[in-house]
Write a protein that holds these residues in place. Structure first.
Motif, mmCIF file in Angstrom:
data_model
loop_
_atom_site.group_PDB
_atom_site.id
_atom_site.type_symbol
_atom_site.label_atom_id
_atom_site.label_comp_id
_atom_site.label_asym_id
_atom_site.label_seq_id
_atom_site.Cartn_x
_atom_site.Cartn_y
_atom_site.Cartn_z
ATOM 1 N N ASP A 346 -9.595 8.873 -7.054
ATOM 2 C CA ASP A 346 -9.182 8.864 -5.650
ATOM 3 C C ASP A 346 -7.676 8.663 -5.596
ATOM 4 O O ASP A 346 -7.148 7.747 -6.236
ATOM 5 C CB ASP A 346 -9.858 7.715 -4.893
ATOM 6 C CG ASP A 346 -11.342 7.935 -4.692
ATOM 7 O OD1 ASP A 346 -11.745 9.114 -4.569
ATOM 8 O OD2 ASP A 346 -12.096 6.945 -4.669
ATOM 9 N N HIS A 347 -6.977 9.517 -4.863
ATOM 10 C CA HIS A 347 -5.555 9.286 -4.621
ATOM 11 C C HIS A 347 -5.317 9.227 -3.113
ATOM 12 O O HIS A 347 -6.196 9.574 -2.320
ATOM 13 C CB HIS A 347 -4.681 10.355 -5.299
ATOM 14 C CG HIS A 347 -4.996 11.772 -4.892
ATOM 15 N ND1 HIS A 347 -4.678 12.275 -3.660
ATOM 16 C CD2 HIS A 347 -5.604 12.784 -5.569
ATOM 17 C CE1 HIS A 347 -5.053 13.541 -3.587
ATOM 18 N NE2 HIS A 347 -5.628 13.874 -4.729
ATOM 19 N N ARG A 348 -4.148 8.795 -2.738
ATOM 20 C CA ARG A 348 -3.902 8.450 -1.330
ATOM 21 C C ARG A 348 -3.244 9.568 -0.528
ATOM 22 O O ARG A 348 -2.297 9.339 0.229
ATOM 23 C CB ARG A 348 -3.056 7.178 -1.268
ATOM 24 C CG ARG A 348 -3.803 5.929 -1.715
ATOM 25 C CD ARG A 348 -2.877 4.739 -1.814
ATOM 26 N NE ARG A 348 -1.977 4.850 -2.968
ATOM 27 C CZ ARG A 348 -0.978 4.019 -3.226
ATOM 28 N NH1 ARG A 348 -0.736 3.010 -2.402
ATOM 29 N NH2 ARG A 348 -0.227 4.186 -4.298
ATOM 30 N N LEU A 349 -3.768 10.778 -0.649
ATOM 31 C CA LEU A 349 -3.290 11.876 0.180
ATOM 32 C C LEU A 349 -4.083 11.860 1.486
ATOM 33 O O LEU A 349 -5.066 12.565 1.657
ATOM 34 C CB LEU A 349 -3.459 13.214 -0.537
ATOM 35 C CG LEU A 349 -2.936 14.440 0.205
ATOM 36 C CD1 LEU A 349 -1.437 14.337 0.456
ATOM 37 C CD2 LEU A 349 -3.268 15.722 -0.547
ATOM 38 N N TYR A 355 2.342 13.056 -0.012
ATOM 39 C CA TYR A 355 2.331 13.661 -1.348
ATOM 40 C C TYR A 355 3.044 12.805 -2.390
ATOM 41 O O TYR A 355 2.639 12.760 -3.557
ATOM 42 C CB TYR A 355 2.911 15.079 -1.306
ATOM 43 C CG TYR A 355 1.859 16.092 -0.943
ATOM 44 C CD1 TYR A 355 0.917 16.506 -1.882
ATOM 45 C CD2 TYR A 355 1.769 16.612 0.347
ATOM 46 C CE1 TYR A 355 -0.084 17.404 -1.555
ATOM 47 C CE2 TYR A 355 0.772 17.508 0.684
ATOM 48 C CZ TYR A 355 -0.148 17.910 -0.278
ATOM 49 O OH TYR A 355 -1.151 18.792 0.057
ATOM 50 N N GLU A 356 4.075 12.117 -1.986
ATOM 51 C CA GLU A 356 4.807 11.272 -2.934
ATOM 52 C C GLU A 356 3.884 10.204 -3.519
ATOM 53 O O GLU A 356 3.795 10.030 -4.750
ATOM 54 C CB GLU A 356 5.998 10.621 -2.229
ATOM 55 C CG GLU A 356 6.993 9.950 -3.152
ATOM 56 C CD GLU A 356 8.007 10.915 -3.727
ATOM 57 O OE1 GLU A 356 8.358 10.746 -4.908
ATOM 58 O OE2 GLU A 356 8.417 11.836 -3.001
ATOM 59 N N VAL A 357 3.175 9.474 -2.670
ATOM 60 C CA VAL A 357 2.320 8.391 -3.158
ATOM 61 C C VAL A 357 1.095 8.956 -3.873
ATOM 62 O O VAL A 357 0.631 8.391 -4.875
ATOM 63 C CB VAL A 357 1.904 7.454 -1.998
ATOM 64 C CG1 VAL A 357 1.026 8.145 -0.983
ATOM 65 C CG2 VAL A 357 1.202 6.210 -2.530
ATOM 66 N N ALA A 358 0.574 10.087 -3.414
ATOM 67 C CA ALA A 358 -0.572 10.693 -4.080
ATOM 68 C C ALA A 358 -0.195 11.151 -5.484
ATOM 69 O O ALA A 358 -0.969 10.965 -6.443
ATOM 70 C CB ALA A 358 -1.097 11.866 -3.263
ATOM 71 N N ALA A 359 0.978 11.748 -5.625
ATOM 72 C CA ALA A 359 1.435 12.198 -6.938
ATOM 73 C C ALA A 359 1.600 11.013 -7.889
ATOM 74 O O ALA A 359 1.283 11.109 -9.084
ATOM 75 C CB ALA A 359 2.742 12.964 -6.807
ATOM 76 N N ALA A 360 2.087 9.903 -7.363
ATOM 77 C CA ALA A 360 2.228 8.700 -8.190
ATOM 78 C C ALA A 360 0.863 8.181 -8.624
ATOM 79 O O ALA A 360 0.686 7.732 -9.765
ATOM 80 C CB ALA A 360 2.994 7.626 -7.426
ATOM 81 N N ASP A 361 -0.126 8.237 -7.729
ATOM 82 C CA ASP A 361 -1.482 7.821 -8.084
ATOM 83 C C ASP A 361 -2.033 8.678 -9.223
ATOM 84 O O ASP A 361 -2.669 8.166 -10.158
ATOM 85 C CB ASP A 361 -2.407 7.943 -6.873
ATOM 86 C CG ASP A 361 -2.137 6.908 -5.802
ATOM 87 O OD1 ASP A 361 -1.474 5.898 -6.098
ATOM 88 O OD2 ASP A 361 -2.609 7.122 -4.667
ATOM 89 N N VAL A 362 -1.799 9.986 -9.143
ATOM 90 C CA VAL A 362 -2.297 10.891 -10.177
ATOM 91 C C VAL A 362 -1.607 10.608 -11.510
ATOM 92 O O VAL A 362 -2.267 10.506 -12.560
ATOM 93 C CB VAL A 362 -2.089 12.358 -9.758
ATOM 94 C CG1 VAL A 362 -2.436 13.303 -10.903
ATOM 95 C CG2 VAL A 362 -2.931 12.684 -8.528
ATOM 96 N N ALA A 363 -0.293 10.464 -11.472
ATOM 97 C CA ALA A 363 0.451 10.200 -12.709
ATOM 98 C C ALA A 363 -0.002 8.896 -13.362
ATOM 99 O O ALA A 363 -0.163 8.818 -14.591
ATOM 100 C CB ALA A 363 1.942 10.167 -12.426
ATOM 101 N N ASP A 364 -0.231 7.876 -12.548
ATOM 102 C CA ASP A 364 -0.691 6.594 -13.077
ATOM 103 C C ASP A 364 -2.078 6.728 -13.704
ATOM 104 O O ASP A 364 -2.344 6.183 -14.790
ATOM 105 C CB ASP A 364 -0.704 5.556 -11.954
ATOM 106 C CG ASP A 364 -1.260 4.215 -12.419
ATOM 107 O OD1 ASP A 364 -0.608 3.547 -13.230
ATOM 108 O OD2 ASP A 364 -2.357 3.851 -11.959
#
Length: 508
Positions: A346-349, A355-364
Motif C-alpha cells: 500500500d502506498h499513499r497515492l 506522487y512524491e510521498v507515494a514514490a517514497a513509499d515504493v522506494a522504501d
C-alpha cells in the motif's frame, strides 16, 4: 421549445459557440450565448471590479429574459463557466430545467474557481498578480495563454491548427476576481437536475468514474448516489471547436435526461476491482510487515522478486486496501508459484498531488524487500498498474543494476492534462530516454480510455526514437483493469505472456 444558454470558460466568449449554436438552432432549439463581462461582453466601467458575482449577474440577465416566455431552460457551463452557471441557477432554480457540466467540475459553496485550475504554476501566478497588482490593469487580470499554453488549461486533442489559432487570437484576459471570489450557493441549486459531459481526451470517462465510485471516492460516490447521468465525447477540452456536431447531439441527449448513471456497490453487485482474478491461482504462504505483503515461493531462496505497485489515486478510507485487491494478490501468488517472491504494498497515492510521498513509499518498500535474506537483492522487477505508472519515471531514470525489468499494465505514462503536473518529474515519457537497456514490458489494453491511451502512444513513440528496450503485449478488447473486469481468453493469454516476459528477464 428548449432554450440552451451556453456559458464559455476562461479567456473565451460567445465566439467559441458559433458552430454549436448554429447546429442547435438547425435542430429546432433556441440558443443564447452569454457574453461575460470582459470576456466577449461589455468591458466594464473604469474602476469597476469584475468578479464572479459580475459574471453571475451576466447569466441571470439572460435567464430572466428567457424565463419570461416560460420556455424550458438548459444551462450549459464549460470549464470556468460552470461557476457563474451554478451561482445563477442557485438564484433561479425554479426556472432551470437542467444544468449541463461540460467538461467542468462540481464546485461547492465557498470554493473559488481558482481551486479548479489544474496547473499549479497558473494558480501561483494568479496569487502573485493578486498580491502585487491593483483591481485593474496587469495586476487585476490574468493574460490569456499563447498558442502553446492552452494545454495547461486542458487537452487540445481534436483541435485543428485553425481552431487553435482562432482560440488564441480571440482570447481575452481573465479578470482575477472571477477566479478568486468564492462561489456562493444557498443550496437551492441542488434541486436542479444535472448532467455531466466528459471529454475523454482530457480526463476520465464513465468507466473510470465507476472505478472511483467502487474504491470509495466520496465526491464521485455522491454523484452516483444522486443518480447523475453522464455522457462522453472522445475529444479534448474544447468540444465546441473540435467536434461541434457531436456536441450538439450530446447536448440534446443531455436535455432529455439521457446518459449513463453510475451505481453504488451493494450485496448484489461486487465492485469490478474486487471481482476474482482472471486466472485460477492457488493460495501461497503470505507474510505481512508494515505496508507490504510477501507471497513466498517454495524453498529457502534467495529468490528473485517482483514488487507490484498499485494505481490510484485511491481514497485513504478505501477498504480493502489495494494490496488485498484480487489483481495484485493474483499476480503475486502467480509469480510465487513459479519460484519468484511476489510483493504487494500500500502506498499513499490518495490524490494526484501525492506522487512524491507515494514514490517514497515504493522506494522504501523495495529496499526492505531487497534486504530480506530470502530475496536475491540483485534480481528484482517492478510492476506498475494504472495511475501508479507515473512513479515508473523514477526507475527509468538511471536504473540500478539490480533492477532487471519493469512492467506496466494499462499505465498512465504522462500526467494527464487535468492534473496540472506537466512540469513534474513523474513523467515516464520524458524519462524513458535515460532507461538505457532496462527491459520494459508494457501491457496495453485495446479499449483503453482516450486520455490514458494517448500517454501510452506518446511513450512508445519516444521509446522508439531513443531505442529503448520495450516489449508491448496487447490485450484484444481489453479494458482498464481487465484482470477482474473482462476475464476473456485473450486477456488470460496476455497475462501469461506478460508474466513469462518478466520472469524470463529476472531468471535469465
Amino acid at each position: 421549445m428548449t432554450v440552451f444558454i451556453l456559458v464559455a470558460g476562461a479567456f473565451t466568449g460567445p465566439h467559441v459557440w458559433r458552430d454549436t449554436a448554429a447546429r442547435l438552432t438547425a435542430e429546432g432549439a433556441e440558443v443564447r450565448t452569454v457574453a461575460l463581462t470582459g470576456l466577449g461582453g461589455r468591458l466594464g466601467d473604469p474602476g469597476e471590479t469584475v468578479d464572479l458575482e459580475t459574471h453571475v449577474a451576466d447569466v441571470l440577465a439572460v435567464i430572466d429574459a428567457v424565463a419570461e416566455a416560460g420556455r424550458e431552460i438548459v444551462l450549459v457551463g464549460h470549464d470556468y463557466g460552470i461557476h457563474p452557471v451554478l451561482g445563477a441557477a442557485d438564484r433561479r432554480s425554479g426556472s432551470i430545467a437542467r444544468i449541463v457540466h461540460l467538461d467542468a467540475g462540481v464546485p461547492g459553496d465557498g470554493v473559488p474557481a481558482l481551486a479548479a485550475v489544474p496547473d499549479q504554476r497558473v494558480r501561483d501566478e494568479v496569487m502573485e498578480r493578486a498580491a502585487g497588482g491593483g483591481e485593474r490593469g496587469a495586476g487585476g487580470e490574468l493574460p490569456p495563454p499563447d498558442r502553446d499554453g492552452w494545454s495547461r488549461w486542458g487537452s487540445t486533442a481534436g483541435l485543428s491548427d485553425a481552431a487553435l489559432d482562432g482560440l488564441t487570437a480571440l482570447a481575452a484576459p481573465q479578470p482575477l476576481g472571477t477566479l478568486l471570489q468564492p462561489l456562493r450557493l444557498t443550496g437551492a441549486v441542488a434541486e436542479v437536475p444535472v448532467t455531466g459531459v466528459l471529454c475523454t481526451g482530457n480526463g476520465p470517462g464513465v468507466e473510470v468514474l465507476q472505478i472511483l465510485v467502487d474504491v470509495g471516492d466520496p465526491t464521485v460516490r455522491a454523484l452516483a448516489e444522486a443518480r447523475v447521468p453522464f455522457l462522453e465525447l472522445p475529444t479534448g477540452h474544447w468540444p465546441m471547436l473540435s467536434c461541434p456536431a457531436a456536441l450538439v447531439g450530446t447536448l440534446i441527449e443531455a436535455a432529455a435526461g439521457g446518459g449513463h448513471r453510475l451505481t453504488v456497490a451493494d450485496a448484489v453487485r461486487t465492485p469490478a476491482h474486487l471481482r476474482p482474478f482472471l486466472l485460477d491461482v492457488p493460495q501461497r504462504p503470505r507474510e505481512r510487515a508494515g505496508n507490504t505483503d510477501l507471497y513466498l515461493p517454495d524453498g529457502p531462496g534467495p529468490h528473485p522478486a517482483v514488487v507490484f505497485v498499485h494505481g490510484g489515486p485511491v481514497p485513504a478510507e478505501a477498504r480493502p486496501t489495494p494490496r488485498d485487491w484480487p489483481t495484485l494478490t493474483g499476480y503475486a501468488r502467480h509469480v510465487a508459484g513459479q519460484g519468484v517472491l511476489g510483493v504487494t504494498l500500500d502506498h499513499r497515492l490518495h490524490a494526484v498531488t501525492d506522487y512524491e510521498v507515494a514514490a517514497a513509499d515504493v522506494a522504501d518498500a523495495v529496499e526492505r524487500v531487497r534486504a530480506d535474506p530470502r530475496v536475491d537483492a540483485d534480481r528484482v522487477a517492478l510492476w506498475f498498474f494504472s495511475g501508479g505508472g507515473p512513479i515508473l519515471a523514477d526507475w527509468l531514470t538511471n536504473p540500478p543494476a539490480w533492477l532487471r525489468c519493469v512492467a506496466a499494465n494499462y499505465p498512465i505514462l504522462a500526467p494527464l492534462p487535468s492534473w496540472g503536473l506537466g512540469g513534474s518529474r513523474f513523467h515516464p515519457v520524458r524519462a524513458v530516454s535515460r532507461a538505457g537497456c532496462l527491459p520494459v514490458v508494457l501491457v496495453r489494453a485495446e479499449r483503453e480510455s482516450a486520455d490514458i491511451a494517448a500517454t501510452v502512444e506518446e511513450f512508445l513513440a519516444e521509446a522508439a526514437r531513443c531505442g529503448a528496450n520495450v516489449e508491448v503485449i496487447d490485450v484484444p478488447e481489453g479494458r482498464h483493469g481487465f484482470e477482474t473486469l473482462a476475464p476473456t481468453d485473450g486477456a488470460r493469454e496476455a497475462v501469461h505472456r506478460a508474466v513469462g516476459a518478466v520472469l524470463a528477464r529476472l531468471k535469465g
